[in-house]
Design a protein around this motif. Structure first.
Motif, PDB file in Angstrom:
ATOM      1  N   ASP A   1     -25.641  14.627  50.383  1.00  0.00           N
ATOM      2  CA  ASP A   1     -26.858  13.862  50.089  1.00  0.00           C
ATOM      3  C   ASP A   1     -27.906  14.720  49.386  1.00  0.00           C
TER       4      ASP A   1
ATOM      5  N   THR B   1     -22.596   9.522  44.085  1.00  0.00           N
ATOM      6  CA  THR B   1     -23.118   8.296  44.643  1.00  0.00           C
ATOM      7  C   THR B   1     -23.573   8.632  46.052  1.00  0.00           C
ATOM      8  N   MET B   2     -24.431   7.773  46.613  1.00  0.00           N
ATOM      9  CA  MET B   2     -24.927   8.033  47.955  1.00  0.00           C
ATOM     10  C   MET B   2     -24.077   7.332  49.000  1.00  0.00           C
TER      11      MET B   2
ATOM     12  N   ASN C   1     -38.975  18.428  39.935  1.00  0.00           N
ATOM     13  CA  ASN C   1     -39.445  18.304  41.323  1.00  0.00           C
ATOM     14  C   ASN C   1     -40.398  19.447  41.644  1.00  0.00           C
TER      15      ASN C   1
ATOM     16  N   VAL D   1     -26.892  15.234  45.807  1.00  0.00           N
ATOM     17  CA  VAL D   1     -27.159  14.039  44.994  1.00  0.00           C
ATOM     18  C   VAL D   1     -28.644  13.988  44.621  1.00  0.00           C
ATOM     19  N   LYS D   2     -29.522  14.311  45.581  1.00  0.00           N
ATOM     20  CA  LYS D   2     -30.970  14.243  45.304  1.00  0.00           C
ATOM     21  C   LYS D   2     -31.350  15.194  44.172  1.00  0.00           C
TER      22      LYS D   2
ATOM     23  N   CYS E   1     -25.990  22.926  42.243  1.00  0.00           N
ATOM     24  CA  CYS E   1     -26.513  22.118  43.361  1.00  0.00           C
ATOM     25  C   CYS E   1     -26.810  23.012  44.567  1.00  0.00           C
TER      26      CYS E   1
ATOM     27  N   LEU F   1     -29.437  16.383  41.852  1.00  0.00           N
ATOM     28  CA  LEU F   1     -28.860  15.906  40.583  1.00  0.00           C
ATOM     29  C   LEU F   1     -29.699  14.755  40.010  1.00  0.00           C
ATOM     30  N   GLN F   2     -30.207  13.915  40.918  1.00  0.00           N
ATOM     31  CA  GLN F   2     -31.016  12.796  40.429  1.00  0.00           C
ATOM     32  C   GLN F   2     -32.364  13.267  39.867  1.00  0.00           C
ATOM     33  N   SER F   3     -32.775  14.487  40.237  1.00  0.00           N
ATOM     34  CA  SER F   3     -34.051  15.008  39.720  1.00  0.00           C
ATOM     35  C   SER F   3     -33.886  15.761  38.399  1.00  0.00           C
TER      36      SER F   3
END
Ligand SMILES: NC(=O)C1=CN([C@@H]2O[C@H](COP(=O)(O)OP(=O)(O)OC[C@H]3O[C@@H](n4cnc5c(N)ncnc54)[C@H](OP(=O)(O)O)[C@@H]3O)[C@@H](O)[C@H]2O)C=CC1
Ligand SMILES: O=C1O[C@H](COP(=O)(O)O)[C@@H](O)[C@H](O)[C@H]1O
Length: 406
Positions: A295, A8-9, A344, A298-299, A278, A301-303
């Protein structure tokens, strides 16, 4: 190590801090109780007690302040626990005295994970230690280490909060260390987070992934971002694929009570290998502050695109169900290979292959970065294989390049 699980952010700084047991600006003198819950288990004997012994030998744990308490359901005497772990505490000839003194710091309390009685007995044992060591102006410190399956974290956290919190007027602190895997899926991880969060302030909670403590994992960011050499090469233009591989040459060995409920993906891939992933794939953080690193994790992982069935292979080693702690009809995977694809600019089209297996033919964890072939090759180099950069996390940490020479 501060909370490191990406997911989570939410900023640690924005989380509530209402409890009287703060972790900042509190005295670091006074009796220290380290409580290993799940002390009868594999993690405790292989890693937690040996790590405590190393801290003791290096002078970070002082005999006049520290007591270590093991807690689990198995009925054991203090000496039986000491005998179980003795063989795992590496010591040269010169350290036999240290070992004997260290073992004397350990006491054992047996009890259930959801019943008041055992935790009251534990609190009593800790309070006795504190009363014998507390000097004026000092405060007690209690560190609870949950070397247990996550299914019991909520009840154990409740029990230690209700029955093992030191008296507020003594000051001091209380901290809780929780192991991976943090739940089984997003819903259970969020539930666990809110259950533990309702009992303790965020700065009191330490989520552990021991792979982040490995020498070469700690070096990955430095390697990537402090070496000009790698900067231009670390992308889809030059890298063909990345492999992150964990192999173990032993099986569950009586750990079925924990392992069979989780399987190899939740035991190794979702945490240890994903942390390495990561660090290899993320963009440069603004600084090396934990929040900035988190942070960026997280970015990336979200990609990651949803994983396709054809990118996953699962297996179970022959003889897994012969372990008496594993159900006879278990189909829990002990091997998995998963391909992650990142959508990405840096990584589009580069597969990240994460593999983990137990009871294989060797014990090794490494990262292999395979480069693309040289365009317009005039030497017919393909036969020698591609350039490869290998980071061997264990055993015998190493980094090496495979180059083509004539
Ligand atoms: N083993 C390792 O090398 C590592 C393990 N971990 C993590 O540590 C945690 C514990 O793992 P590990 O020690 O290997 O596992 P174990 O199976 O050895 O479990 C630890 C102890 O927990 C109790 N226990 C086991 N299963 C259950 C259950 N279903 N319900 C309640 N209690 C249970 C047992 O104690 P008793 O019956 O005496 O109460 C056992 O001795 C896991 O979250 C794992 O991911 C993390 C890093 C490394
Ligand atoms: O977290 C875990 O890690 C160990 C392997 O750790 P290592 O540092 O020895 O590589 C693994 O055996 C265990 O199943 C798992 O829970």
């Amino acid at each position: 190590m501060a909370a490191s699980n990406a997911g989570t952010m939410e900023k640690r700084g924005s989380l509530k801090t209402t409890d009287s047991f703060r972790t900042e600006n509190v005295p670091e003198t006074g009796p220290l109780a380290i409580i290993v819950l799940g002390a009868s288990g594999d993690l405790a004997k292989k890693k937690t007690f040996p790590a405590l012994f190393n801290l003791y030998r290096q002078g970070f744990l002082q005999s006049d302040e520290v007591a270590i308490f093991g807690y689990a359901r198995t009925k054991l005497s203090d000496d039986e626990l000491r005998d179980r772990i003795r063989g795992y505490l590496s010591h040269g000839k010169d350290n036999t005295e240290d070992l004997t003194k260290f073992l004397q710091l350990i006491k054992y309390v047996s009890g259930a994970y959801d019943a008041e009685e055992g935790f009251r007995a534990l609190d009593k044992a800790i309070a006795e230690h504190e009363a014998s060591k507390l000097s004026p102006g000092e405060s007690p410190r209690r560190l609870f280490y949950l070397a247990l399956p996550p299914s019991v974290y909520p009840s154990v956290c409740k029990m230690i909060k209700f029955y093992c919190t030191p008296k507020a007027d003594l000051g001091g602190w209380m901290r809780v260390v929780v192991e991976k895997p943090f739940g089984k899926d997003l819903a259970s991880a969020e539930e666990l987070s809110s259950q533990i969060g309702a009992l303790f302030d965020e700065p009191q909670i330490y989520r552990i992934d021991h792979y982040l403590g490995k020498e070469l994992v700690q070096n990955l960011l430095v390697l990537r971002f402090a070496n000009r050499f790698f900067l231009p090469l670390w992308n889809r233009d030059h890298i063909d694929n990345v492999q992150i591989v964990f192999r173990e040459d032993f099986g569950t060995e009586g750990r079925g009570g924990y392992f069979d409920q989780y399987g190899i993906i939740r035991d190794i891939i979702q945490n240890h290998l994903l942390q390495v992933f990561c660090l290899l794939a993320m963009e440069k953080p603004v600084s090396i502050k934990p929040e900035h690193i988190r942070d960026e994790k997280v970015k990336v992982l979200q990609s990651v695109l949803p994983i396709k069935d054809e990118d996953v292979v699962l297996g179970q080693y022959d003889g897994y169900t012969e372990d008496p702690t594993v159900p006879d009809n278990s189909n829990t995977p002990t091997f998995a290979s998963v391909i992650l694809r990142i959508h990405n600019e840096r990584w589009e089209g580069v597969p990240f292959i994460l593999k983990a297996g137990k009871a294989l033919n060797s014990r090794k964890a490494d990262v292999r970065i395979q480069f693309k072939e040289v365009p317009g090759d005039i030497f017919k180099c393909q036969k020698q294989g591609r350039n490869e950069f290998v980071i061997r996390l264990q055993p015998s940490e190493a980094m090496y390049m495979k180059l083509t020479v004539s």
